[in-house]
Design a protein around this motif. Structure first.
Motif, PDB file in Angstrom:
ATOM      1  N   LEU A  24      27.743  12.174 105.997  1.00 21.65           N
ATOM      2  CA  LEU A  24      26.818  13.250 106.307  1.00 21.65           C
ATOM      3  C   LEU A  24      27.575  14.502 106.706  1.00 21.65           C
ATOM      4  O   LEU A  24      28.687  14.428 107.218  1.00 21.65           O
ATOM      5  CB  LEU A  24      25.890  12.834 107.457  1.00 21.65           C
ATOM      6  CG  LEU A  24      25.013  11.609 107.208  1.00 21.65           C
ATOM      7  CD1 LEU A  24      24.340  11.165 108.494  1.00 21.65           C
ATOM      8  CD2 LEU A  24      24.007  11.890 106.120  1.00 21.65           C
ATOM      9  N   THR A  45      27.055  17.622 109.217  1.00 17.96           N
ATOM     10  CA  THR A  45      26.259  18.209 110.287  1.00 17.96           C
ATOM     11  C   THR A  45      25.971  19.672 109.982  1.00 17.96           C
ATOM     12  O   THR A  45      24.844  20.140 110.137  1.00 17.96           O
ATOM     13  CB  THR A  45      27.004  18.087 111.632  1.00 17.96           C
ATOM     14  OG1 THR A  45      27.294  16.713 111.866  1.00 17.96           O
ATOM     15  CG2 THR A  45      26.178  18.632 112.772  1.00 17.96           C
ATOM     16  N   ASN A  95      23.028  17.564 105.502  1.00 17.20           N
ATOM     17  CA  ASN A  95      22.720  16.833 104.278  1.00 17.20           C
ATOM     18  C   ASN A  95      23.763  15.746 104.045  1.00 17.20           C
ATOM     19  O   ASN A  95      24.722  15.626 104.791  1.00 17.20           O
ATOM     20  CB  ASN A  95      22.659  17.792 103.077  1.00 17.20           C
ATOM     21  CG  ASN A  95      23.927  18.612 102.914  1.00 17.20           C
ATOM     22  OD1 ASN A  95      24.999  18.232 103.365  1.00 17.20           O
ATOM     23  ND2 ASN A  95      23.814  19.755 102.280  1.00 17.20           N
ATOM     24  N   ALA A  96      23.514  14.985 102.999  1.00 13.07           N
ATOM     25  CA  ALA A  96      24.466  13.939 102.615  1.00 13.07           C
ATOM     26  C   ALA A  96      25.642  14.570 101.893  1.00 13.07           C
ATOM     27  O   ALA A  96      25.482  15.516 101.112  1.00 13.07           O
ATOM     28  CB  ALA A  96      23.778  12.915 101.719  1.00 13.07           C
TER      29      ALA A  96
END
Length: 152
Positions: free
Chosen positions: A70, A72, A76-77
């Protein structure tokens, strides 16, 4: 002609040999048993995506491994393309390109907005492939490593 597909448990023996070769490429001692155990863990935990390139005669000629993560900042991924390896006799035949393309497709199918990877500074061959596929060298961030077992 090769076919890129998701690795399955039946690929474990062939994939272990490729992972062991890959590690030796990065100056690690051969450890086929360790490679097999590592891959068994990945299959068991389902914590990575492994794609293989399979030739017409059924031989696995290369693999790519992605680890989900992920961001921060991006909220999103962001997956790490941690491993790409093609057997020497299949290099310059489009296998690496096919694996990289399939990895990007898989990420996109999962809604992942960014793939990241690191490669050795000396690995010019891989760098040419990445550049040709539209990957951009990150010049905004430095990469740091910490061996937590070597801390004082």
């Amino acid at each position: 002609m090769n076919n890129v597909r998701a690795a399955v448990l039946d690929d474990l023996d062939a994939l272990s040999v490729l992972l062991d070769d890959y590690r030796q490429f990065y100056q690690q001692q051969s450890d086929l048993k360790g490679a097999r155990y590592f891959l068994s863990q990945r299959f068991g935990l389902g914590d990575s995506f492994i794609l293989v390139s399979e030739e017409a005669q059924g031989k696995i000629s290369g693999f790519v491994q992605l680890f989900p993560g992920l961001s921060t900042v991006g909220m999103n991924a962001r997956w790490t393309l941690n491993d790409l390896y093609v057997l020497p006799e299949y290099r310059s035949q489009g296998v690496g390109r096919a694996l990289m393309s399939a990895a990007a497709d898989l990420a996109q199918d999962h809604g992942v907005t960014r793939l990241v990877l690191m490669t050795q500074v000396e690995n010019k061959r891989a760098q040419r492939l990445y550049g040709a596929l539209g990957w951009q060298r990150n010049t905004a961030f430095y990469s740091y490593l910490l061996d937590v077992n070597q801390r004082e």
